[in-house]
Motif scaffolding. Structure first.
Motif, PDB file in Angstrom:
ATOM      1  N   UNK A  66      -3.609 -42.191 -20.244  1.00  0.00           N
ATOM      2  CA  UNK A  66      -3.924 -41.273 -19.126  1.00  0.00           C
ATOM      3  C   UNK A  66      -4.000 -39.587 -19.882  1.00  0.00           C
ATOM      4  N   UNK A  67      -4.705 -38.637 -19.309  1.00  0.00           N
ATOM      5  CA  UNK A  67      -5.793 -37.585 -19.844  1.00  0.00           C
ATOM      6  C   UNK A  67      -4.276 -36.820 -19.713  1.00  0.00           C
ATOM      7  N   UNK A  68      -4.327 -35.401 -20.520  1.00  0.00           N
ATOM      8  CA  UNK A  68      -3.468 -34.406 -20.287  1.00  0.00           C
ATOM      9  C   UNK A  68      -3.606 -32.974 -20.226  1.00  0.00           C
ATOM     10  N   UNK A  69      -4.966 -32.678 -20.153  1.00  0.00           N
ATOM     11  CA  UNK A  69      -5.683 -31.476 -19.879  1.00  0.00           C
ATOM     12  C   UNK A  69      -7.018 -31.272 -19.237  1.00  0.00           C
ATOM     13  N   UNK A  70      -7.221 -30.490 -19.240  1.00  0.00           N
ATOM     14  CA  UNK A  70      -9.134 -30.300 -18.854  1.00  0.00           C
ATOM     15  C   UNK A  70      -9.695 -28.910 -19.104  1.00  0.00           C
ATOM     16  N   UNK A  71     -10.028 -28.861 -20.401  1.00  0.00           N
ATOM     17  CA  UNK A  71     -10.335 -28.300 -21.284  1.00  0.00           C
ATOM     18  C   UNK A  71     -11.839 -28.443 -22.131  1.00  0.00           C
ATOM     19  N   UNK A  77      -8.352 -41.670 -16.101  1.00  0.00           N
ATOM     20  CA  UNK A  77      -7.810 -42.957 -16.366  1.00  0.00           C
ATOM     21  C   UNK A  77      -6.957 -43.314 -15.094  1.00  0.00           C
ATOM     22  N   UNK A  78      -6.029 -42.207 -14.649  1.00  0.00           N
ATOM     23  CA  UNK A  78      -4.809 -42.458 -13.016  1.00  0.00           C
ATOM     24  C   UNK A  78      -5.848 -41.992 -12.185  1.00  0.00           C
ATOM     25  N   UNK A  79      -5.757 -42.628 -10.857  1.00  0.00           N
ATOM     26  CA  UNK A  79      -6.794 -42.225 -10.025  1.00  0.00           C
ATOM     27  C   UNK A  79      -5.438 -41.589  -8.797  1.00  0.00           C
ATOM     28  N   UNK A  80      -6.164 -41.184  -8.284  1.00  0.00           N
ATOM     29  CA  UNK A  80      -5.117 -40.199  -7.250  1.00  0.00           C
ATOM     30  C   UNK A  80      -6.129 -40.823  -5.787  1.00  0.00           C
ATOM     31  N   UNK A  81      -5.179 -41.249  -5.048  1.00  0.00           N
ATOM     32  CA  UNK A  81      -5.828 -41.067  -3.266  1.00  0.00           C
ATOM     33  C   UNK A  81      -5.022 -41.167  -2.256  1.00  0.00           C
ATOM     34  N   UNK A 128      -8.630 -38.161  -4.636  1.00  0.00           N
ATOM     35  CA  UNK A 128      -7.653 -36.223  -5.472  1.00  0.00           C
ATOM     36  C   UNK A 128      -7.862 -36.924  -6.627  1.00  0.00           C
ATOM     37  N   UNK A 129      -8.512 -37.623  -7.141  1.00  0.00           N
ATOM     38  CA  UNK A 129      -8.610 -38.180  -9.343  1.00  0.00           C
ATOM     39  C   UNK A 129      -9.332 -36.432  -9.594  1.00  0.00           C
ATOM     40  N   UNK A 130      -8.543 -35.995 -10.229  1.00  0.00           N
ATOM     41  CA  UNK A 130      -9.023 -34.768 -10.918  1.00  0.00           C
ATOM     42  C   UNK A 130      -8.737 -33.723 -10.317  1.00  0.00           C
ATOM     43  N   UNK A 131      -8.605 -33.320  -9.168  1.00  0.00           N
ATOM     44  CA  UNK A 131      -7.708 -32.238  -8.049  1.00  0.00           C
ATOM     45  C   UNK A 131      -6.159 -32.556  -7.819  1.00  0.00           C
ATOM     46  N   UNK A 190      -4.199 -46.868 -14.107  1.00  0.00           N
ATOM     47  CA  UNK A 190      -3.581 -47.368 -12.949  1.00  0.00           C
ATOM     48  C   UNK A 190      -3.818 -46.867 -11.959  1.00  0.00           C
ATOM     49  N   UNK A 191      -2.914 -46.753 -10.796  1.00  0.00           N
ATOM     50  CA  UNK A 191      -3.459 -45.879  -9.050  1.00  0.00           C
ATOM     51  C   UNK A 191      -1.905 -45.414  -8.603  1.00  0.00           C
TER      52      UNK A 191
END
Length: 732
Positions: A93-98, A105-109, A115-118, A148-149
């Protein structure tokens, strides 16, 4: 580690004996997982999933998803922000957004809304349950679910009128209040409305500004859910609004919770989102589902890059000037994004007796516009990143016998990406005198377009050895898109990076007893990753422009590929009720990770100017602790009074793939003493009661302290210290 495993073994065996020998009155509720094509009992799902309930959320006083992740095995998160909004599952999974753009890599619903990325808006207010699915979800969700999700489901409207008022107060100025009302009209129309505001001063003291709220929390969440039932049709509308205005002032030059910043940053999000779900049941019990969603978010993230102030050297050995000028630096960096995301998912679900199948069509459009303002950029950096994902997918479930079931799913996905910014390299034939910072006459556009086709899916075979024991074998494949690095200082061989794919091999067991007082699930897994995407960073001296030169430094983040990697381990969850007074929950995650054939030229020990890389082959991946353990005991002291004790342990882990700095391993103790009677509940709680310092983000490849003449050292962001508080709710 050996003592921890022995302790777990002892606890599990003791608990089974208690469950078998003690007369019980309470039983374990059925656990339904909604993040699938059909609502499925967790016991019947042939994959690893953790379900965190509304009761768990309230008793932990959890306002955000980050407050719950310790309950599930092999889950981690990173901050570098006001909250933990970057997630890792099984070390991925990612650790930052610079860097820009970012593929997750991890979806958020949340209620069908992507809500992936937000995920700063991943509030737990009025949530029914949180489902964490580990392993690639290539059939269900495709490109954003390689690891994963995380699926978050809010509460439904109640059959009768219901209202609730909840609130809490805690140390560090913590206070929140929430209101919910709900009702249904003869079960044909229902509504549920809720609003909550949470505030806290945070636990950072800024001694330069003499303030204790520069890392504050100020979040307002509003939810609305409407349902309408016809004879064979059900319509559900979810509306979500978030207004988040948090401070960000988390890193200290002294590695404490005391900062020196003169320009504290911020972490903001305003989101308007909605989803609508249409379900039509046909005469043969087949179902047509249509799910549409949109989310429009304004995101703001900024920080004081030097973590100090212009007077920090006054009266110290660094209080000198070079050629009559101050030699230390001061800078501020901000990223403001407009993120618009629309999805539509149409599926046909066949429900026959022995063979069930699903076929679906999916489309996702996302537009992200960024404006970056940075001290060392003469002109604002602007970019636009537009993606469109279109997919067709299907799943077949065949019941060979009453006890053996085969499930196979497949997804084909096309992704088109278009990117443009104003930071392109100078075209051939042009000449610019100034190199850094670029004047307006030297700004050219980066243009990038990429189209990729992917496939993912799964095959599982599960067998019920008896009505209380199920075993399964799972093979699944996930994928993650490639991309381009657009930072102007990145050399040509690092401009593009490839898509990543992963095969997941898993064996699992799920069991309960006849009295429904024990539920056990465990799995072993091996994940084979190809073209592993890794975040890298070039550290360049501001004064000399030399890569790897003396700090103060500027940073150019980019994504690269390791040749391959592997992630494997064991996961175990146990829930049991040995009698009507005691409830026990425990989880254990064991994780091993490594890179294979990975030569890094951005590692702190590499020498890129001479073409010498650093071999990371065999090293652990970042944010991937080797063990994670949780034990919770809930004991009813009387009819209305209860005690909850919680112990959490996590191993150390690398902060990044480009240096050797690590977090500390830690053990945390939490408790809740609660009183629940009829329509109200009140809890007194303590978190991290031994006041253990533990880190959630760290750096180790640069120096940022002028008092030490910018020598390289480790810097860490610390999680919440010991905190006590009271929460309660009253229903009407």
């Amino acid at each position: 580690m050996r003592n921890l495993l022995y302790f777990c073994f002892l606890i599990f065996n003791t608990n089974f004996l208690l469950a078998q020998e003690t007369q019980t009155q309470s039983t374990i509720d059925e656990i339904i997982v909604t993040a699938s094509f059909n609502d499925v009992d967790s016991y019947s799902l042939s994959s690893s999933v953790s379900v965190i309930t509304e009761n768990d959320i309230f008793r932990r006083n959890a306002n955000h998803l980050e407050d719950l992740l310790f309950l599930a095995p092999n889950i981690n998160y990173s901050t570098g922000a006001s909250r933990g909004k970057f997630y890792q599952i099984r070390g991925i999974g990612e650790r930052s957004e610079f860097t820009e753009p970012v593929n997750y890599s991890v979806g958020v619903i949340i209620d069908g809304i992507d809500f992936t990325g937000i995920a700063l808006g991943a509030s737990t207010f009025d949530i029914n349950q949180v489902e964490i699915l580990r392993g690639p979800q290539g059939t269900l969700y495709g490109a954003n679910a390689l690891a994963g999700l995380i699926n978050i489901v809010s509460n439904n409207p109640t059959e009768d009128f219901y209202s609730e008022v909840s609130g809490s107060i805690s140390e560090f100025g913590g206070k929140d209040i929430g209101i919910v009302i709900s009702d249904s009209n003869n079960k044909n129309f229902g509504y549920r409305l809720g609003i909550k505001n949470s505030k806290s001063d945070g636990f950072i003291k800024n001694i330069y500004l003499n303030q204790s709220d520069t890392n504050n929390i100020d979040e307002t969440i509003t939810r609305a859910k409407f349902t309408k039932n016809f004879d064979t049709t059900e319509l559900t509308l979810n509306i979500f609004y978030a207004d988040i205005d948090n401070g960000y002032d988390a890193f200290s030059l002294d590695n404490t919770r005391v900062t020196y910043s003169d320009e504290p940053g911020y972490d903001r999000q305003k989101t308007n989102a909605a989803s609508v779900k249409f379900e039509k049941t046909l005469k043969n019990d087949d179902v047509i589902e249509l799910l549409g969603s949109f989310a429009d978010s304004e995101l703001g993230y900024a920080y004081d890059e030097d973590w100090s102030n212009t007077g920090i050297c006054d009266g110290t050995p660094c209080d000198t000037k070079l050629f009559g000028f101050d030699w230390w630096y001061s800078s501020f960096d901000s990223f403001n994004r407009d993120n618009q995301n629309n999805t539509i998912d149409l599926r046909y679900i066949s429900n026959s007796k022995n063979t069930n199948w699903v076929i679906g069509f999916y489309n996702r459009d996302q537009d992200i516009n960024l404006i970056r303002k940075y001290t060392y950029l003469e002109n604002d950096f602007k970019s636009s990143f537009d993606t469109r994902n279109s997919a067709i997918y299907g799943q077949l479930t065949n019941n060979f016998t009453n006890n053996i079931k085969l499930k196979a799913g497949l997804r084909f996905e096309e992704r088109k990406a278009n990117y443009i910014d104003n930071n392109g390299p100078t075209p051939e034939g042009f000449f610019c005198i100034a190199i850094y910072p670029k004047p307006e006459s030297c700004l050219f556009d980066n243009n990038y377009s990429r189209s990729e086709n992917f496939w993912g899916g799964k095959v599982s075979l599960q067998g019920e050895l008896n009505e209380n024991l199920m075993i399964y074998a799972l093979l699944s494949r996930g994928y993650k898109p490639g991309g381009v690095n657009i930072e102007g200082t990145i050399n040509k061989q690092n401009l593009n990076y490839d898509s990543e794919t992963m095969w997941n091999y898993e064996l699992g067991l799920k069991a309960n007893n006849q009295d429904k007082t024990v539920f056990l699930q465990t799995s072993i897994f091996y994940q084979d990753r190809d073209d592993v995407q890794t975040k890298q960073s070039l550290v360049t001296s501001i004064e000399s422009g030399i890569e790897g030169g003396d700090c103060p430094c500027s940073f150019s983040d980019y994504i690269g590929n390791a040749a391959s990697g592997s992630n494997y381990g064991i996961e175990l969850e146990l829930l049991l009720i040995p009698n009507n007074k005691l409830e026990i929950f425990s989880s254990l995650g064991i994780l091993e990770t490594e890179f294979k054939n990975f030569i890094s030229y951005s590692h702190i020990n590499a020498d890129p100017s001479n073409g010498i890389g650093y071999d990371l082959s065999g090293r652990e991946q970042s944010h991937a602790p080797k063990y994670h353990f949780n034990l919770s005991l809930n004991y009813n002291l009387s009819e209305y009074l209860f005690l909850n004790l919680n112990f959490e342990a996590k191993d150390e882990f690398y902060f990044s793939d480009r240096h050797n700095s690590k977090s500390d391993h830690y053990n945390l103790f939490n408790f809740v003493i609660g009183y629940k009677k009829d329509s109200y509940e009140i809890n007194f709680y303590g978190k991290n009661i031994t006041d253990k310092d533990f880190q959630t983000r760290g750096f180790g490849s640069f120096g940022n302290d002028p008092r030490k003449f910018y020598i390289t050292e480790q810097y860490s962001q610390y999680a919440t210290p010991r905190i006590f508080g009271i929460n309660g709710k009253k229903t009407f």
